[in-house]
Design an enzyme around this catalytic site. Structure first.
Site, PDB file in Angstrom:
ATOM      1  N   GLY A  12       5.578  58.328 -66.283  1.00 34.17           N
ATOM      2  CA  GLY A  12       4.672  58.086 -67.403  1.00 34.17           C
ATOM      3  C   GLY A  12       3.953  59.319 -67.926  1.00 34.17           C
ATOM      4  O   GLY A  12       2.841  59.203 -68.448  1.00 34.17           O
ATOM      5  N   ASN A  14       4.845  60.966 -70.540  1.00 31.27           N
ATOM      6  CA  ASN A  14       4.770  60.793 -71.999  1.00 31.27           C
ATOM      7  C   ASN A  14       3.688  59.782 -72.374  1.00 31.27           C
ATOM      8  O   ASN A  14       2.995  59.959 -73.379  1.00 31.27           O
ATOM      9  CB  ASN A  14       6.132  60.360 -72.558  1.00 31.27           C
ATOM     10  CG  ASN A  14       7.077  61.529 -72.700  1.00 31.27           C
ATOM     11  OD1 ASN A  14       6.936  62.333 -73.622  1.00 31.27           O
ATOM     12  ND2 ASN A  14       8.021  61.662 -71.779  1.00 31.27           N
ATOM     13  N   HIS A 110      13.796  60.980 -76.640  1.00 31.81           N
ATOM     14  CA  HIS A 110      15.020  61.359 -75.914  1.00 31.81           C
ATOM     15  C   HIS A 110      14.982  62.866 -75.656  1.00 31.81           C
ATOM     16  O   HIS A 110      14.687  63.641 -76.574  1.00 31.81           O
ATOM     17  CB  HIS A 110      16.265  60.984 -76.734  1.00 31.81           C
ATOM     18  CG  HIS A 110      17.532  61.306 -76.015  1.00 31.81           C
ATOM     19  ND1 HIS A 110      18.020  60.516 -75.001  1.00 31.81           N
ATOM     20  CD2 HIS A 110      18.369  62.358 -76.118  1.00 31.81           C
ATOM     21  CE1 HIS A 110      19.126  61.072 -74.512  1.00 31.81           C
ATOM     22  NE2 HIS A 110      19.363  62.192 -75.183  1.00 31.81           N
ATOM     23  N   GLN A 179       7.000  71.487 -73.680  1.00 37.77           N
ATOM     24  CA  GLN A 179       7.011  72.152 -74.987  1.00 37.77           C
ATOM     25  C   GLN A 179       7.434  71.232 -76.136  1.00 37.77           C
ATOM     26  O   GLN A 179       7.175  71.546 -77.287  1.00 37.77           O
ATOM     27  CB  GLN A 179       7.925  73.378 -74.940  1.00 37.77           C
ATOM     28  CG  GLN A 179       7.412  74.440 -73.986  1.00 37.77           C
ATOM     29  CD  GLN A 179       8.266  75.709 -74.007  1.00 37.77           C
ATOM     30  OE1 GLN A 179       9.147  75.863 -74.844  1.00 37.77           O
ATOM     31  NE2 GLN A 179       7.999  76.615 -73.070  1.00 37.77           N
TER      32      GLN A 179
HETATM   33  C1  GRF Z   1      11.461  61.723 -70.369  1.00 36.46           C
HETATM   34  O1  GRF Z   1      12.253  62.844 -70.154  1.00 36.46           O
HETATM   35  C2  GRF Z   1      11.931  61.001 -71.596  1.00 36.46           C
HETATM   36  O2  GRF Z   1      12.404  61.835 -72.587  1.00 36.46           O
HETATM   37  C3  GRF Z   1      13.049  60.188 -71.052  1.00 36.46           C
HETATM   38  O3  GRF Z   1      12.590  59.762 -69.782  1.00 36.46           O
HETATM   39  C4  GRF Z   1      11.641  60.686 -69.273  1.00 36.46           C
HETATM   40  C5  GRF Z   1      10.376  59.927 -68.983  1.00 36.46           C
HETATM   41  O4  GRF Z   1       9.414  60.675 -68.312  1.00 36.46           O
HETATM   42  N1  GRF Z   1      13.432  59.164 -71.987  1.00 36.46           N
HETATM   43  P1  GRF Z   1       7.946  60.131 -68.129  1.00 36.46           P
HETATM   44  O5  GRF Z   1       8.033  58.768 -67.408  1.00 36.46           O
HETATM   45  O6  GRF Z   1       7.309  59.993 -69.483  1.00 36.46           O
HETATM   46  O7  GRF Z   1       7.247  61.137 -67.277  1.00 36.46           O
END
Ligand code: GRF
Length: 208
Positions: A12, A14, A110, A179
């Site tokens: 999580g 993001n 993505h 980044q």
């Molecule tokens: C990220 O690399 C996102 O692009 C991909 O899955 C990963 C999720 O990471 N779809 P997080 O759970 O947000 O740390």
């Protein structure tokens, strides 16, 4: 106010970037209305709890059939009445009925520059392994709307990231997150919340 529901499966980071951007005001007019995970142990659920965001776990494993899961999953999303659904590292296939109902209201992050290294089988570290194997010199991330295909929907934002000689998949993944992903995901939500994103003929136009 844009009510956002975030779907997660893992750490999580993001989601955290979104929480921070809403909290700091960098993303305005946005409320994180809920987090849904298919994985009870996802650290993303802890992040939701720590920030007072309702968290739900619903997994295909708990249901006798995929159809049953899809129905209950859509119900869970509907209950939160989102204006926007954000897939932030969500590893479950989105039910077709959800795509139909929330057309151009579901976005995904993505970790590559689509159309490179995307589609079936390209998720998580596999994306970065493939990029390094091919020897690309520029990697990056893409935020796009979700349609019936895998990583095929209209592209909202992309950001390039340099590949450095000697990178491992893990090192490149981290750089792409820091980044690119953690920047363009909140940015895309902010643009949508500001009503600046329009989809026409399968392409995204951003109003100045
Ligand atoms: C990220 O690399 C996102 O692009 C991909 O899955 C990963 C999720 O990471 N779809 P997080 O759970 O947000 O740390």
């Amino acid at each position: 106010m844009l009510d956002v529901v975030v779907l997660v499966s893992g750490g999580g980071t993001n989601l955290q970037a979104l929480i921070d951007a809403v909290e700091s005001g960098a993303v305005a007019n946005t409320k994180l209305a809920g987090v849904i995970s298919n994985n009870r142990n996802a650290y993303a659920l802890q992040r939701a709890e720590d920030n007072g965001i309702p968290g739900i776990c619903i997994s295909p494993k708990e249901f006798a059939s995929r159809e049953e899961f899809n129905e209950r999953f859509l119900d869970a999303v509907d209950t939160l009445q989102p204006d926007l659904i954000v897939l932030a590292g969500f590893l479950v296939v989105i039910p077709p009925a959800m795509i139909e109902k929330y057309r151009n209201r579901i976005i995904n992050i993505h970790p590559s520059l689509i159309p490179s290294f995307c589609g079936t089988g390209y998720y998580g570290l596999k994306v970065h392994e493939a990029a390094l194997k091919r020897g690309v010199k520029v990697a990056g991330a893409t935020v796009h709307f979700v349609d019936e295909g895998t990583d095929t929907g209209p592209i909202i934002l992309q950001k390039a990231v340099e590949v450095v000689q000697g990178d491992t998949p893990e090192v490149l993944q981290r750089r792409v997150m820091e980044q690119a992903e953690w920047k363009i995901l909140p940015q895309a939500v902010g643009l949508i919340a500001a009503g600046r994103v329009k989809v026409e003929d399968g392409r995204v136009f951003i109003r100045e």
